[in-house]
Motif scaffolding. Sequence first.
Motif, PDB file in Angstrom:
ATOM      1  N   PRO A 287       1.023  -1.120  -0.021  1.00  0.00           N
ATOM      2  CA  PRO A 287       0.122   0.041   0.142  1.00  0.00           C
ATOM      3  C   PRO A 287       0.808   1.313   0.049  1.00  0.00           C
ATOM      4  CG  PRO A 287      -0.096  -1.035   2.222  1.00  0.00           C
ATOM      5  CD  PRO A 287       0.671  -2.029   1.379  1.00  0.00           C
ATOM      6  N   SER A 288       0.610   2.085  -0.889  1.00  0.00           N
ATOM      7  CA  SER A 288       1.398   3.205  -0.929  1.00  0.00           C
ATOM      8  C   SER A 288       1.210   4.323   0.240  1.00  0.00           C
ATOM      9  CB  SER A 288       1.422   4.102  -2.134  1.00  0.00           C
ATOM     10  OG  SER A 288       0.082   4.505  -2.460  1.00  0.00           O
ATOM     11  N   THR A 289       1.916   4.848   0.847  1.00  0.00           N
ATOM     12  CA  THR A 289       1.865   6.072   1.895  1.00  0.00           C
ATOM     13  C   THR A 289       1.343   7.181   1.183  1.00  0.00           C
ATOM     14  OG1 THR A 289       3.998   6.649   1.863  1.00  0.00           O
ATOM     15  CG2 THR A 289       3.716   4.924   3.139  1.00  0.00           C
ATOM     16  N   ALA A 290       0.805   8.073   1.991  1.00  0.00           N
ATOM     17  CA  ALA A 290       0.475   9.602   1.751  1.00  0.00           C
ATOM     18  C   ALA A 290       1.717  10.076   0.867  1.00  0.00           C
ATOM     19  CB  ALA A 290      -0.102  10.030   2.874  1.00  0.00           C
ATOM     20  N   ILE A 291       2.797  10.068   1.369  1.00  0.00           N
ATOM     21  CA  ILE A 291       3.870  10.756   0.760  1.00  0.00           C
ATOM     22  C   ILE A 291       3.949  10.173  -0.658  1.00  0.00           C
ATOM     23  CG2 ILE A 291       5.733  10.033   2.129  1.00  0.00           C
ATOM     24  CD1 ILE A 291       6.649  12.841   2.101  1.00  0.00           C
ATOM     25  N   ASP A 292       4.077   8.765  -0.650  1.00  0.00           N
ATOM     26  CA  ASP A 292       4.518   8.253  -1.769  1.00  0.00           C
ATOM     27  C   ASP A 292       3.453   8.507  -2.978  1.00  0.00           C
ATOM     28  OD1 ASP A 292       6.531   6.485  -0.730  1.00  0.00           O
ATOM     29  OD2 ASP A 292       5.166   4.749  -0.706  1.00  0.00           O
ATOM     30  N   ARG A 293       2.300   8.758  -2.654  1.00  0.00           N
ATOM     31  CA  ARG A 293       1.118   9.135  -3.573  1.00  0.00           C
ATOM     32  C   ARG A 293       1.289  10.552  -4.123  1.00  0.00           C
ATOM     33  NH1 ARG A 293      -4.588   6.718  -1.590  1.00  0.00           N
ATOM     34  NH2 ARG A 293      -5.028   6.623  -3.677  1.00  0.00           N
ATOM     35  N   LEU A 294       1.702  11.301  -3.136  1.00  0.00           N
ATOM     36  CA  LEU A 294       1.936  12.976  -3.519  1.00  0.00           C
ATOM     37  C   LEU A 294       3.114  13.226  -4.525  1.00  0.00           C
ATOM     38  CD1 LEU A 294       0.787  14.773  -0.238  1.00  0.00           C
ATOM     39  CD2 LEU A 294      -0.377  14.756  -2.652  1.00  0.00           C
ATOM     40  N   ARG A 295       4.398  12.300  -4.011  1.00  0.00           N
ATOM     41  CA  ARG A 295       5.578  12.282  -4.651  1.00  0.00           C
ATOM     42  C   ARG A 295       5.506  11.712  -5.909  1.00  0.00           C
ATOM     43  NH1 ARG A 295       9.310  10.601   0.029  1.00  0.00           N
ATOM     44  NH2 ARG A 295      10.312  12.472   0.482  1.00  0.00           N
ATOM     45  N   ALA A 296       4.581  11.039  -6.114  1.00  0.00           N
ATOM     46  CA  ALA A 296       4.441  10.377  -7.511  1.00  0.00           C
ATOM     47  C   ALA A 296       4.107  11.243  -8.405  1.00  0.00           C
ATOM     48  CB  ALA A 296       3.458   8.993  -7.474  1.00  0.00           C
ATOM     49  N   GLY A 297       3.546  12.425  -7.889  1.00  0.00           N
ATOM     50  CA  GLY A 297       3.113  13.510  -8.769  1.00  0.00           C
ATOM     51  C   GLY A 297       1.803  13.450  -9.507  1.00  0.00           C
ATOM     52  N   ARG A 298       1.223  12.392  -9.850  1.00  0.00           N
ATOM     53  CA  ARG A 298       0.071  12.371 -10.698  1.00  0.00           C
ATOM     54  C   ARG A 298      -1.009  11.578  -9.923  1.00  0.00           C
ATOM     55  NH1 ARG A 298       0.984  15.710 -14.159  1.00  0.00           N
ATOM     56  NH2 ARG A 298      -1.245  15.590 -14.849  1.00  0.00           N
ATOM     57  N   TRP A 299      -2.309  11.840  -9.762  1.00  0.00           N
ATOM     58  CA  TRP A 299      -3.282  10.833  -9.469  1.00  0.00           C
ATOM     59  C   TRP A 299      -4.668  11.162 -10.409  1.00  0.00           C
ATOM     60  CZ3 TRP A 299      -1.624  14.995  -6.759  1.00  0.00           C
ATOM     61  CH2 TRP A 299      -2.319  15.995  -6.532  1.00  0.00           C
ATOM     62  N   GLN A 300      -5.188  10.001 -10.438  1.00  0.00           N
ATOM     63  CA  GLN A 300      -6.666  10.103 -10.882  1.00  0.00           C
ATOM     64  C   GLN A 300      -7.732  10.609 -10.168  1.00  0.00           C
ATOM     65  OE1 GLN A 300      -7.534   9.456 -14.261  1.00  0.00           O
ATOM     66  NE2 GLN A 300      -9.456  10.488 -13.679  1.00  0.00           N
ATOM     67  N   CYS A 301      -8.308  11.776 -10.289  1.00  0.00           N
ATOM     68  CA  CYS A 301      -9.265  12.411  -9.464  1.00  0.00           C
ATOM     69  C   CYS A 301     -10.298  11.711  -9.237  1.00  0.00           C
ATOM     70  CB  CYS A 301      -9.445  13.848  -9.821  1.00  0.00           C
ATOM     71  SG  CYS A 301     -10.686  14.820  -8.855  1.00  0.00           S
ATOM     72  N   ALA A 302     -10.800  11.585  -8.048  1.00  0.00           N
ATOM     73  CA  ALA A 302     -11.990  10.782  -7.680  1.00  0.00           C
ATOM     74  C   ALA A 302     -13.381  11.523  -8.244  1.00  0.00           C
ATOM     75  CB  ALA A 302     -12.164  10.658  -6.322  1.00  0.00           C
ATOM     76  N   THR A 303     -13.135  12.628  -8.383  1.00  0.00           N
ATOM     77  CA  THR A 303     -14.352  13.508  -8.797  1.00  0.00           C
ATOM     78  C   THR A 303     -14.210  13.918 -10.346  1.00  0.00           C
ATOM     79  OG1 THR A 303     -14.506  14.387  -6.652  1.00  0.00           O
ATOM     80  CG2 THR A 303     -15.838  15.567  -8.146  1.00  0.00           C
ATOM     81  N   CYS A 304     -13.320  14.694 -10.702  1.00  0.00           N
ATOM     82  CA  CYS A 304     -13.146  15.171 -12.038  1.00  0.00           C
ATOM     83  C   CYS A 304     -12.603  14.068 -12.939  1.00  0.00           C
ATOM     84  CB  CYS A 304     -11.894  16.317 -12.136  1.00  0.00           C
ATOM     85  SG  CYS A 304     -11.879  17.612 -10.880  1.00  0.00           S
ATOM     86  N   ASP A 305     -13.132  14.007 -14.289  1.00  0.00           N
ATOM     87  CA  ASP A 305     -12.694  13.224 -15.076  1.00  0.00           C
ATOM     88  C   ASP A 305     -11.319  13.467 -15.486  1.00  0.00           C
ATOM     89  OD1 ASP A 305     -12.637  10.794 -16.712  1.00  0.00           O
ATOM     90  OD2 ASP A 305     -14.024  11.821 -18.336  1.00  0.00           O
ATOM     91  N   ALA A 306     -10.212  13.503 -14.459  1.00  0.00           N
ATOM     92  CA  ALA A 306      -8.803  14.194 -15.215  1.00  0.00           C
ATOM     93  C   ALA A 306      -7.956  13.642 -13.943  1.00  0.00           C
ATOM     94  CB  ALA A 306      -9.074  15.637 -14.893  1.00  0.00           C
ATOM     95  N   GLU A 307      -6.841  13.818 -14.526  1.00  0.00           N
ATOM     96  CA  GLU A 307      -5.666  13.478 -13.554  1.00  0.00           C
ATOM     97  C   GLU A 307      -4.993  14.836 -13.103  1.00  0.00           C
ATOM     98  OE1 GLU A 307      -2.650   9.900 -14.333  1.00  0.00           O
ATOM     99  OE2 GLU A 307      -2.071  11.627 -15.473  1.00  0.00           O
ATOM    100  N   HIS A 308      -4.709  14.566 -11.764  1.00  0.00           N
ATOM    101  CA  HIS A 308      -4.208  15.846 -11.160  1.00  0.00           C
ATOM    102  C   HIS A 308      -2.645  15.650 -11.042  1.00  0.00           C
ATOM    103  CE1 HIS A 308      -8.059  17.929 -11.003  1.00  0.00           C
ATOM    104  NE2 HIS A 308      -8.387  17.012  -9.955  1.00  0.00           N
ATOM    105  N   GLY A 309      -1.898  16.603 -10.627  1.00  0.00           N
ATOM    106  CA  GLY A 309      -0.462  16.729 -10.300  1.00  0.00           C
ATOM    107  C   GLY A 309      -0.114  17.580  -9.367  1.00  0.00           C
ATOM    108  N   TRP A 310       0.991  16.852  -8.723  1.00  0.00           N
ATOM    109  CA  TRP A 310       1.536  17.838  -7.581  1.00  0.00           C
ATOM    110  C   TRP A 310       2.727  18.886  -8.435  1.00  0.00           C
ATOM    111  CZ3 TRP A 310      -0.088  18.978  -3.324  1.00  0.00           C
ATOM    112  CH2 TRP A 310       0.654  19.689  -2.289  1.00  0.00           C
ATOM    113  N   PRO A 311       2.783  20.053  -8.284  1.00  0.00           N
ATOM    114  CA  PRO A 311       2.244  20.853  -6.925  1.00  0.00           C
ATOM    115  C   PRO A 311       0.665  21.112  -7.272  1.00  0.00           C
ATOM    116  CG  PRO A 311       3.594  22.109  -8.244  1.00  0.00           C
ATOM    117  CD  PRO A 311       4.115  20.932  -8.743  1.00  0.00           C
TER     118      PRO A 311
END
Length: 190
Positions: free
Chosen positions: A9-33
Motif C-alpha cells: 500500500p502506498s503511503t500518503a507521501i508516496d502518492r503525492l511524490r508520484a506527482g500524478r493521481w486520477q481524481c475521484a471527482t473530475c474526469d482528469a488526472e491531477h498533479g503535484w504541485p
Amino acid sequence: MFGFGKRKPSTAIDRLRAGRWQCATCDAEHGWPFDLAARAPDPWPREPVYEPNSALRLEGDFLSEDFCVIEGRYFFVRAVLEIPVQGLEQPFGFGCWSTLSRTNFQKYVEGFDAGEYSDGEQWTGWLCNQLLNDVGDKPIGVWVQLRSGRQRPLLWVAEDAEPLAGRQDHGISPNEMLDLLRHYGHGPLD
Ligand SMILES: [Zn+2]
C-alpha cells in the motif's frame, strides 16, 4: 514467496511524490504541485461569473479572475497562500482572495498589466476565503507580498496565534494534505 503479487500500500507521501493521481471527482488526472482556487471571496453575494479585468469598475459589484469589488466599498485581489507539505519540495498553493485598502487596490491595478511592483513590498489585508476549519467567520489578517513578473501576490498570516500561521510555518503532513484534497473533491481515486 511471501507477499508475491501483492502491491505494497502506498503511503500518503508516496502518492503525492508520484506527482500524478486520477481524481475521484473530475474526469482528469491531477498533479503535484496542486493549487486549489476559490473563484471569488466568500462574501461575494452571487454566482461567481467573471468579467474581463479590463472592465473593472470601482462602483457596485465587480468580479474578474484577479479583481473584486463589493458595494463599491470593499476591494479584493486574487492571491496565493502557500503551505509547505512536510517531505515535499513544492508547497501547496491555495488560490484565495485578500482585501486591500482602496488606495492599495488602485496601486495594484495600476501596476498589474506591466507586472511591476517593488519586489517584497508588503501591504496588509484580510484573508476572505475559508480553508477547512482554519478560517472561521472571522477574517484573518495577512501580509500581502507583491511580486513582479505578473505573479499573484503571496499571503502570509500575520497573527501568530492563528492555527493557519502554524501551518504556514511548519507545514502540514502528507496525510493532512490528502485529507484536504479529498475534502475539496480532488483526492485520488482509492
Ligand atoms: Zn479533481
